[in-house]
Scaffold this active site. Structure first.
Site, PDB file in Angstrom:
ATOM      1  N   SER A  97       0.833  -1.204   0.000  1.00 20.48           N
ATOM      2  CA  SER A  97       0.000   0.000   0.000  1.00 20.48           C
ATOM      3  C   SER A  97       0.868   1.253   0.000  1.00 20.48           C
ATOM      4  O   SER A  97       1.969   1.269   0.590  1.00 20.48           O
ATOM      5  CB  SER A  97      -0.860  -0.013   1.262  1.00 20.48           C
ATOM      6  OG  SER A  97      -1.438   1.255   1.477  1.00 20.48           O
ATOM      7  N   TYR A 131      -2.248  -1.261  10.825  1.00 21.46           N
ATOM      8  CA  TYR A 131      -2.505  -1.881   9.516  1.00 21.46           C
ATOM      9  C   TYR A 131      -1.395  -1.483   8.538  1.00 21.46           C
ATOM     10  O   TYR A 131      -0.782  -2.326   7.879  1.00 21.46           O
ATOM     11  CB  TYR A 131      -3.871  -1.443   8.948  1.00 21.46           C
ATOM     12  CG  TYR A 131      -3.902  -1.460   7.445  1.00 21.46           C
ATOM     13  CD1 TYR A 131      -4.018  -2.668   6.759  1.00 21.46           C
ATOM     14  CD2 TYR A 131      -3.726  -0.291   6.694  1.00 21.46           C
ATOM     15  CE1 TYR A 131      -3.969  -2.694   5.367  1.00 21.46           C
ATOM     16  CE2 TYR A 131      -3.681  -0.317   5.314  1.00 21.46           C
ATOM     17  CZ  TYR A 131      -3.803  -1.516   4.659  1.00 21.46           C
ATOM     18  OH  TYR A 131      -3.741  -1.540   3.298  1.00 21.46           O
ATOM     19  N   LYS A 160       2.101  -3.568   6.494  1.00 21.76           N
ATOM     20  CA  LYS A 160       2.549  -3.555   5.093  1.00 21.76           C
ATOM     21  C   LYS A 160       4.041  -3.215   5.024  1.00 21.76           C
ATOM     22  O   LYS A 160       4.795  -3.804   4.259  1.00 21.76           O
ATOM     23  CB  LYS A 160       1.745  -2.537   4.277  1.00 21.76           C
ATOM     24  CG  LYS A 160       0.263  -2.866   4.157  1.00 21.76           C
ATOM     25  CD  LYS A 160       0.033  -4.139   3.354  1.00 21.76           C
ATOM     26  CE  LYS A 160      -1.420  -4.502   3.227  1.00 21.76           C
ATOM     27  NZ  LYS A 160      -1.627  -5.851   2.668  1.00 21.76           N
TER      28      LYS A 160
HETATM   29  C1  UD1 Z   1      -6.820   4.473   3.587  1.00 19.04           C
HETATM   30  C2  UD1 Z   1      -5.749   4.123   4.572  1.00 19.04           C
HETATM   31  C3  UD1 Z   1      -4.659   3.370   3.883  1.00 19.04           C
HETATM   32  C4  UD1 Z   1      -5.212   2.175   3.154  1.00 19.04           C
HETATM   33  C5  UD1 Z   1      -6.277   2.650   2.178  1.00 19.04           C
HETATM   34  C6  UD1 Z   1      -6.905   1.497   1.410  1.00 19.04           C
HETATM   35  C7  UD1 Z   1      -5.706   5.883   6.321  1.00 19.04           C
HETATM   36  C8  UD1 Z   1      -4.920   6.970   6.936  1.00 19.04           C
HETATM   37  N1  UD1 Z   1      -5.201   5.310   5.226  1.00 19.04           N
HETATM   38  O1  UD1 Z   1      -6.291   5.398   2.654  1.00 19.04           O
HETATM   39  O2  UD1 Z   1      -3.723   2.953   4.849  1.00 19.04           O
HETATM   40  O3  UD1 Z   1      -4.197   1.492   2.472  1.00 19.04           O
HETATM   41  O4  UD1 Z   1      -7.281   3.338   2.886  1.00 19.04           O
HETATM   42  O5  UD1 Z   1      -7.958   0.921   2.075  1.00 19.04           O
HETATM   43  O6  UD1 Z   1      -6.767   5.538   6.800  1.00 19.04           O
HETATM   44  N2  UD1 Z   1     -12.771  10.554   3.535  1.00 19.04           N
HETATM   45  C9  UD1 Z   1     -13.812  11.359   3.953  1.00 19.04           C
HETATM   46  N3  UD1 Z   1     -14.916  10.761   4.489  1.00 19.04           N
HETATM   47  C10 UD1 Z   1     -15.030   9.402   4.625  1.00 19.04           C
HETATM   48  C11 UD1 Z   1     -13.953   8.586   4.194  1.00 19.04           C
HETATM   49  C12 UD1 Z   1     -12.835   9.196   3.652  1.00 19.04           C
HETATM   50  O7  UD1 Z   1     -13.752  12.578   3.851  1.00 19.04           O
HETATM   51  O8  UD1 Z   1     -16.050   8.931   5.140  1.00 19.04           O
HETATM   52  C13 UD1 Z   1     -11.586  11.185   2.923  1.00 19.04           C
HETATM   53  C14 UD1 Z   1     -10.315  10.955   3.733  1.00 19.04           C
HETATM   54  O9  UD1 Z   1     -10.136  11.969   4.650  1.00 19.04           O
HETATM   55  C15 UD1 Z   1      -9.264  10.947   2.618  1.00 19.04           C
HETATM   56  C16 UD1 Z   1      -9.989  10.469   1.363  1.00 19.04           C
HETATM   57  O10 UD1 Z   1     -11.380  10.602   1.662  1.00 19.04           O
HETATM   58  O11 UD1 Z   1      -8.845  12.244   2.381  1.00 19.04           O
HETATM   59  C17 UD1 Z   1      -9.691   9.030   1.040  1.00 19.04           C
HETATM   60  O12 UD1 Z   1      -9.928   8.242   2.211  1.00 19.04           O
HETATM   61  P1  UD1 Z   1      -9.899   6.654   2.180  1.00 19.04           P
HETATM   62  O13 UD1 Z   1     -10.760   6.143   1.088  1.00 19.04           O
HETATM   63  O14 UD1 Z   1     -10.180   6.166   3.572  1.00 19.04           O
HETATM   64  O15 UD1 Z   1      -8.399   6.283   1.761  1.00 19.04           O
HETATM   65  P2  UD1 Z   1      -7.012   6.757   2.434  1.00 19.04           P
HETATM   66  O16 UD1 Z   1      -7.204   7.420   3.727  1.00 19.04           O
HETATM   67  O17 UD1 Z   1      -6.241   7.492   1.393  1.00 19.04           O
END
Ligand code: UD1
Length: 344
Positions: A127, A152, A156
């Site tokens: 990841s 998690y 990795k």
């Molecule tokens: C997350 C994990 C990462 C993992 C990846 C794949 C973290 C810090 N990182 O990445 O380790 O490999 O998922 O599963 O958790 N967001 C919202 N509202 C939500 C959900 C997400 O605003 O309900 C935003 C988050 O703040 C982020 C973006 O959407 O900026 C992407 O979030 P997400 O899909 O969870 O992925 P990552 O955080 O990049």
């Protein structure tokens, strides 16, 4: 004779899409999965799509004796693709030992079983989280890794270090670690896709579940980041594009094309999109309004992360070709088709 590939976690989201690509490229597939976050009917869905039902063994890879017995039985396999792992970031913060035990015991058992049986290829599902908070963008494979925020993510990073050490001690093992950015989307058949258990952690399934009326509203975690609209930027990649890269990684190993016994590739598009870009694209593609609210930042989120993609292009001959709109449309099609299949 077809080449046999063992796919751990092959019933899961990325695993099942990769199994389809392998079958369509004439590989024999043996899936090892404990169904802890997936269901056996994925096998029937794979059959519908490809015309082949892969061999399936329900096994807990933390069980060393059971893992060794299966590898002994399938010692004619040419490579292993290791997807099997827990992946919920928040849960890993609450239950770190469960994550270290599950993700690392299984890795150790798989590696030792394949070495015992002279199975040379090992592809690891890594990841972009191993980059922590990057100082420069786009991030290249040569950039330093950092200790990830979550247990998690740390599994990795530690896993890559374990593989590196094992390779140095064992001249036969050949490995490729694929660092995924943000996989979204689903197979065009609408038969397989992401099925998060419980409340989704990730953005895309949260959006589609909100639009489907399963969640009331999407919380956007912060709009005060140093980005164009204040929301964090990520590199979203279609899961089918991602799956295809695994087939190319297998080929690279089998054709002995590697420059080094352990190689690492970023899998992303190289394009960064903000959370609001994703919401806007969703609203445009679905011609609807999404209920969302800006709330506090989520701990551990980095402001910006997107991939340098030239190494994967040059060495694997791979690049992602789906646009953000296409990815979002496919996530939404899957959400709708899945709900329909399960309410009939
Ligand atoms: C997350 C994990 C990462 C993992 C990846 C794949 C973290 C810090 N990182 O990445 O380790 O490999 O998922 O599963 O958790 N967001 C919202 N509202 C939500 C959900 C997400 O605003 O309900 C935003 C988050 O703040 C982020 C973006 O959407 O900026 C992407 O979030 P997400 O899909 O969870 O992925 P990552 O955080 O990049």
């Amino acid at each position: 004779m077809k080449n046999k590939i063992i796919v751990t976690g092959g019933c899961g989201y990325i695993g099942s899409h990769t199994v389809i690509e392998l079958l369509e490229n004439n590989y024999d597939v043996v899936i090892l999965d404990d169904l802890s976050n997936s269901t056996e009917d994925t096998l029937d869905r794979i059959l519908k799509i490809t015309g082949t039902k892969p061999t399936f063994v329900n096994v807990d890879l933390k069980d060393e004796t059971a893992t060794k017995a299966i590898f002994q039985k399938h010692k004619d396999a040419k490579a292993v693709i290791n997807f099997a792992a827990h992946k919920a970031v928040g849960e890993s913060v609450k239950e770190p030992l469960m994550y270290y035990r599950n993700n690392l015991y299984s890795l150790i058992n798989v590696l030792s079983s394949q070495i015992e049986n002279n199975i040379e290829g090992f592809i690891f599902s890594s990841s972009a989280t191993v980059y922590g908070t990057p100082e420069t963008l786009p991030i290249t494979e040569k950039d330093e890794t950092q200790r990830p925020f979550s247990p998690y993510g740390n599994t990795k990073k530690i896993a890559e270090e374990i593989i590196d050490d094992v390779i140095k001690s064992n001249s036969n093992l050949q490995s490729i670690s694929l660092r995924y950015f943000n996989p979204i989307g689903a197979h065009e058949s609408g038969l397989i896709g992401e099925l998060p258990s419980g409340i989704p952690n990730n953005l895309m399934p949260y959006i589609t579940q909100t639009a489907a009326g399963i969640r009331e509203k999407l919380m956007v975690y912060g709009n005060d980041y140093p980005t164009k609209d204040g929301t964090p930027i990520r590199d979203y990649i279609h899961v089918v594009d991602l799956a295809k890269a695994h087939v190319l990684a297998v080929e690279r190993i089998l054709k002995k094309e590697q420059d080094e016994a352990f190689e690492v590739f970023n899998l992303g598009t190289g394009n960064g999109f903000s959370v609001l870009d994703v919401i806007n694209s969703f609203e445009k593609v679905t011609n609807s309004k999404l209920n969302y609210e800006i709330v506090e930042r989520r701990p551990g989120d980095v402001p910006k992360l997107y991939a340098a993609t030239n190494l994967a292009k040059e060495k694997l001959g791979w690049s992602a070709d789906k646009s953000l709109d296409e990815m979002i449309k496919s996530s939404w099609d899957w959400e709708q088709k899945f709900r329909k299949q399960n309410t009939n």
